[in-house]
Write a protein that holds these residues in place. Structure first.
Motif, PDB file in Angstrom:
ATOM      1  N   GLN A 130       0.835  -1.203   0.000  1.00 37.19           N
ATOM      2  CA  GLN A 130       0.000   0.000   0.000  1.00 37.19           C
ATOM      3  C   GLN A 130       0.873   1.258   0.000  1.00 37.19           C
ATOM      4  OE1 GLN A 130      -3.355  -0.126  -0.447  1.00 37.19           O
ATOM      5  NE2 GLN A 130      -3.002   2.045  -0.856  1.00 37.19           N
ATOM      6  N   PHE A 131       1.951   1.182   0.759  1.00 36.58           N
ATOM      7  CA  PHE A 131       2.905   2.286   0.858  1.00 36.58           C
ATOM      8  C   PHE A 131       3.424   2.647  -0.543  1.00 36.58           C
ATOM      9  CE2 PHE A 131       7.550   3.245   1.461  1.00 36.58           C
ATOM     10  CZ  PHE A 131       7.425   4.412   2.173  1.00 36.58           C
ATOM     11  N   VAL A 132       3.771   1.619  -1.310  1.00 39.89           N
ATOM     12  CA  VAL A 132       4.280   1.846  -2.666  1.00 39.89           C
ATOM     13  C   VAL A 132       3.198   2.446  -3.547  1.00 39.89           C
ATOM     14  CG1 VAL A 132       5.081   0.669  -4.754  1.00 39.89           C
ATOM     15  CG2 VAL A 132       6.045   0.055  -2.534  1.00 39.89           C
ATOM     16  N   HIS A 135       2.444   6.941  -9.833  1.00 34.46           N
ATOM     17  CA  HIS A 135       2.795   7.229 -11.223  1.00 34.46           C
ATOM     18  C   HIS A 135       3.899   6.297 -11.726  1.00 34.46           C
ATOM     19  CE1 HIS A 135       5.071   9.339  -8.230  1.00 34.46           C
ATOM     20  NE2 HIS A 135       6.093   9.361  -9.061  1.00 34.46           N
ATOM     21  N   GLU A 136       4.151   5.181 -11.005  1.00 40.27           N
ATOM     22  CA  GLU A 136       5.227   4.269 -11.423  1.00 40.27           C
ATOM     23  C   GLU A 136       4.648   2.873 -11.681  1.00 40.27           C
ATOM     24  OE1 GLU A 136       8.301   4.617  -8.425  1.00 40.27           O
ATOM     25  OE2 GLU A 136       8.800   6.653  -9.077  1.00 40.27           O
ATOM     26  N   PRO A 137       3.965   2.681 -12.832  1.00 39.33           N
ATOM     27  CA  PRO A 137       3.222   1.429 -13.049  1.00 39.33           C
ATOM     28  C   PRO A 137       4.104   0.181 -13.100  1.00 39.33           C
ATOM     29  CG  PRO A 137       3.245   2.790 -15.057  1.00 39.33           C
ATOM     30  CD  PRO A 137       3.789   3.631 -13.935  1.00 39.33           C
ATOM     31  N   GLU A 138       5.269   0.277 -13.732  1.00 35.66           N
ATOM     32  CA  GLU A 138       6.120  -0.919 -13.825  1.00 35.66           C
ATOM     33  C   GLU A 138       6.619  -1.321 -12.452  1.00 35.66           C
ATOM     34  OE1 GLU A 138       6.611   1.808 -15.700  1.00 35.66           O
ATOM     35  OE2 GLU A 138       6.284   1.172 -17.776  1.00 35.66           O
ATOM     36  N   PHE A 139       6.975  -0.307 -11.635  1.00 33.93           N
ATOM     37  CA  PHE A 139       7.478  -0.608 -10.296  1.00 33.93           C
ATOM     38  C   PHE A 139       6.373  -1.238  -9.445  1.00 33.93           C
ATOM     39  CE2 PHE A 139       8.430   1.068  -5.903  1.00 33.93           C
ATOM     40  CZ  PHE A 139       9.350   0.075  -5.613  1.00 33.93           C
ATOM     41  N   ILE A 140       5.173  -0.670  -9.514  1.00 30.32           N
ATOM     42  CA  ILE A 140       4.053  -1.229  -8.741  1.00 30.32           C
ATOM     43  C   ILE A 140       3.761  -2.656  -9.193  1.00 30.32           C
ATOM     44  CG2 ILE A 140       1.554  -1.020  -8.347  1.00 30.32           C
ATOM     45  CD1 ILE A 140       1.984   2.033  -8.285  1.00 30.32           C
ATOM     46  N   GLN A 141       3.828  -2.887 -10.492  1.00 29.12           N
ATOM     47  CA  GLN A 141       3.585  -4.238 -11.024  1.00 29.12           C
ATOM     48  C   GLN A 141       4.583  -5.245 -10.441  1.00 29.12           C
ATOM     49  OE1 GLN A 141       3.614  -4.418 -15.346  1.00 29.12           O
ATOM     50  NE2 GLN A 141       3.923  -6.628 -15.359  1.00 29.12           N
ATOM     51  N   SER A 142       5.859  -4.860 -10.417  1.00 25.21           N
ATOM     52  CA  SER A 142       6.855  -5.835  -9.944  1.00 25.21           C
ATOM     53  C   SER A 142       6.731  -6.055  -8.438  1.00 25.21           C
ATOM     54  CB  SER A 142       8.276  -5.412 -10.343  1.00 25.21           C
ATOM     55  OG  SER A 142       8.655  -4.241  -9.671  1.00 25.21           O
ATOM     56  N   HIS A 170      17.730   3.438 -23.577  1.00 26.30           N
ATOM     57  CA  HIS A 170      16.544   3.270 -24.428  1.00 26.30           C
ATOM     58  C   HIS A 170      15.638   4.473 -24.179  1.00 26.30           C
ATOM     59  CE1 HIS A 170      12.819   1.467 -26.060  1.00 26.30           C
ATOM     60  NE2 HIS A 170      13.643   0.700 -26.757  1.00 26.30           N
ATOM     61  N   PRO A 171      14.975   4.999 -25.227  1.00 26.04           N
ATOM     62  CA  PRO A 171      14.161   6.201 -25.018  1.00 26.04           C
ATOM     63  C   PRO A 171      13.050   6.023 -23.995  1.00 26.04           C
ATOM     64  CG  PRO A 171      13.968   5.363 -27.291  1.00 26.04           C
ATOM     65  CD  PRO A 171      15.066   4.599 -26.630  1.00 26.04           C
ATOM     66  N   SER A 172      12.633   4.772 -23.727  1.00 25.13           N
ATOM     67  CA  SER A 172      11.531   4.559 -22.767  1.00 25.13           C
ATOM     68  C   SER A 172      12.003   4.637 -21.312  1.00 25.13           C
ATOM     69  CB  SER A 172      10.903   3.180 -23.005  1.00 25.13           C
ATOM     70  OG  SER A 172      11.862   2.166 -22.719  1.00 25.13           O
ATOM     71  N   VAL A 173      13.299   4.735 -21.072  1.00 20.06           N
ATOM     72  CA  VAL A 173      13.809   4.668 -19.687  1.00 20.06           C
ATOM     73  C   VAL A 173      13.274   5.827 -18.842  1.00 20.06           C
ATOM     74  CG1 VAL A 173      15.911   5.027 -18.302  1.00 20.06           C
ATOM     75  CG2 VAL A 173      15.881   3.287 -20.103  1.00 20.06           C
ATOM     76  N   ASN A 174      12.714   5.461 -17.690  1.00 17.35           N
ATOM     77  CA  ASN A 174      12.262   6.465 -16.706  1.00 17.35           C
ATOM     78  C   ASN A 174      12.453   5.865 -15.315  1.00 17.35           C
ATOM     79  OD1 ASN A 174      10.104   4.716 -16.184  1.00 17.35           O
ATOM     80  ND2 ASN A 174       8.822   5.705 -17.717  1.00 17.35           N
ATOM     81  N   LEU A 175      12.083   6.620 -14.286  1.00 19.87           N
ATOM     82  CA  LEU A 175      12.360   6.159 -12.927  1.00 19.87           C
ATOM     83  C   LEU A 175      11.596   4.883 -12.581  1.00 19.87           C
ATOM     84  CD1 LEU A 175      14.034   6.787 -10.448  1.00 19.87           C
ATOM     85  CD2 LEU A 175      12.137   8.158  -9.575  1.00 19.87           C
ATOM     86  N   SER A 176      10.358   4.768 -13.085  1.00 21.14           N
ATOM     87  CA  SER A 176       9.561   3.573 -12.792  1.00 21.14           C
ATOM     88  C   SER A 176      10.265   2.325 -13.345  1.00 21.14           C
ATOM     89  CB  SER A 176       8.171   3.717 -13.419  1.00 21.14           C
ATOM     90  OG  SER A 176       7.444   2.528 -13.311  1.00 21.14           O
ATOM     91  N   ILE A 177      10.748   2.416 -14.565  1.00 18.43           N
ATOM     92  CA  ILE A 177      11.420   1.258 -15.189  1.00 18.43           C
ATOM     93  C   ILE A 177      12.736   0.962 -14.476  1.00 18.43           C
ATOM     94  CG2 ILE A 177      12.563   0.513 -17.326  1.00 18.43           C
ATOM     95  CD1 ILE A 177      10.204   1.702 -18.868  1.00 18.43           C
TER      96      ILE A 177
END
Ligand code: NDP
Length: 449
Positions: free
Chosen positions: A6-8, A14-21, A92-99
């Protein structure tokens, strides 16, 4: 729901990949956390979902025409309880903090599973090397390392390659580090053989994935021999997955890049794999050119309604996703089941969406999650670090044998751990729980730091 999950979700919505993992790991760890009061009391999971340190920096560089550019660089140092931070850099152009965060989080569990003393980290930039000259790539790598060198070191953090970062980029970054620090150390892995690299490191992720898949098949009374195998991607991981599949007597039938996929009904030959390596690593061309060179290669662009999903819609026994995250969604997973797939072994990180994993598990197919199945790459990076420390070089046969042994051990650890927690055959639970427990024990022993 765990405070940690829940904390995450609350803090990083706004970090969907991080939440997914984190969600995937948490679903597996519920049984472990229920059973181990000491982990709950020490808030191990809550501490593990927060990185020890994240560095974000500006990377200015100049192109061949003299124009200035600015990219964003990252180094996420997730957890060093069991060893120095270790994990690749992605350009890679898609790189962001979530990834970056999802990759560093996953890396922590994967590195723990390898049996070697490595913590977890990841880095990279939204720089796109595609279409850039060697000189432009060199200038970018030099600028990137001019900041990153402050945060890394052979006993602190040891980066390596990932998407968009291969032998060329590692060479430029190593040269810059050596110049700034005036020291020759094993600060990066994936180095060239003339300056501290290890045999089999380029091959390791793909070879290791096929070794892992071979173990899964054997444990279920099946074999990869004669199996029709779909592969995605055409970079480092895909190339050596194709090569090892051919060597073990399987029949690899597909590959792809971000524009489209190729299908070879009668299977890749060694000559076609050699052509592909040259096309991608030297000419830096597109996979479509395979169809121009070989009449039996069919090119399928990703411009139809199904998008990249078309690459999974073939009759096959096995699938080896080796391109990027979330490349298999629920519909793709269902297509695979309908087409007879009985084994999926991930080469790319987080290849499958949560919905896709659900389809694999409901249908009880052999499913190797990336944390286990693609751990051969970082494991061999660990072997490169050992050789650098010893100032010694093992032979290719010795490194390959060690890689094989590590993949066999990871496979057994996953199965034993899954059985211990009452879910025999669940490689997702096995990989997450086993990777977690080693890190958790080290964190408990080291106190609240
Ligand atoms: P490369 O950059 O060498 O290759 C990536 C390949 O994936 C390219 O063919 C690229 O095509 C393709 N690709 C990228 N995005 C897409 C997309 N959306 N659809 C289809 N194809 C796509 O990277 P690696 O082979 O090193 O890495 C591949 C995966 O394996 C990544 O998930 C990475 O994190 C993981 N991995 C890599 C390890 C390593 O040792 N290298 C270790 C462990 C995991 P294009 O040329 O068009 O961009």
């Amino acid at each position: 729901m765990s405070e940690g999950l829940q904390f995450v979700k609350d803090r990083d919505p706004h970090e969907p990949e991080f939440i997914q993992s984190v969600t995937e790991v948490y679903e597996s760890l519920k049984v472990v956390l229920d059973a181990e009061a000491a982990y709950r009391k020490a808030k191990i999971f809550e501490r593990l979902v927060e990185p020890e340190r994240m560095v974000i920096f500006r990377v200015p560089w100049q192109d061949d025409k003299g124009e200035y550019h600015v990219n964003r660089g990252f180094r996420v140092q997730w957890n060093s309880a069991i060893g120095p931070y270790k994990g690749g850099c992605r350009f890679h152009p898609s790189v962001n903090l979530s990834i970056m965060k999802f990759l560093a989080f996953e890396q922590t569990f994967k590195n723990s599973l390898t049996t070697l003393p490595m913590g977890g980290g990841k880095g990279g930039s939204d720089f796109d090397p595609k279409g850039r000259s060697d000189d432009e790539v060199m200038r970018f790598c030099q600028s990137f390392m001019t900041e990153m060198f402050r945060h890394i070191g052979p006993n602190t953090d040891v980066p390596a390659g990932d998407m968009g970062v291969g032998a060329r980029e590692i060479g430029y970054m190593f040269g810059t580090y050596r110049r700034i620090k005036n020291e020759f150390t094993g600060v990066l892995t994936g180095k060239g053989m003339s300056y501290g690299g290890s045999w089999i490191r380029p091959e390791a992720t793909g070879y290791g994935n096929v070794y892992f898949a071979g173990e899964m098949a054997e444990a279920a009374g099946r074999t990869l021999k004669g199996a029709v195998c779909m592969v995605s991607g055409s970079g480092n991981v895909a190339q050596f997955t194709l090569e090892k599949l051919l060597q073990v007597g399987a029949k690899p039938v597909s590959a792809s890049d971000s524009s489209g996929s190729i299908y070879v009904a009668d299977g890749f030959t060694a000559e076609m794999i050699a052509f592909l390596k040259n096309l991608k690593n030297v000419k830096r061309g597109r996979i479509k050119e395979m169809a121009d060179a070989f009449p039996n290669v069919e090119y399928i662009p990703f411009d139809g309604k199904a998008g990249p999903g078309v690459q999974w819609n073939h009759k096959a026994d096995c699938a080896f996703p080796s391109a990027t995250q979330n490349e298999i969604n629920e519909a793709d997973a269902q297509n695979m089941i309908n087409n007879g797939v009985w084994l999926v072994s991930e080469g790319s990180n987080m290849s499958t969406t949560l919905g896709g994993i659900g389809v694999f598990q409901e249908n009880k197919i052999l499913y190797g999650p990336a944390k286990a199945s693609n751990a051969g790459g970082v494991a061999t990076s660990g072997l490169e670090m050992s050789q650098n420390s010893m100032r010694y070089l093992w032979t290719p046969e010795e490194v390959d044998q060690k890689l094989k042994n590590i993949m066999v051990t990871i496979h057994k650890t996953c199965l034993d751990t899954a059985a211990k927690y009452g879910r025999p055959g669940d490689y997702v639970l096995g990989a997450n729980a086993a990777g977690f427990i080693k890190v958790a024990e080290a964190m408990l022993a080291q106190g609240l730091v």
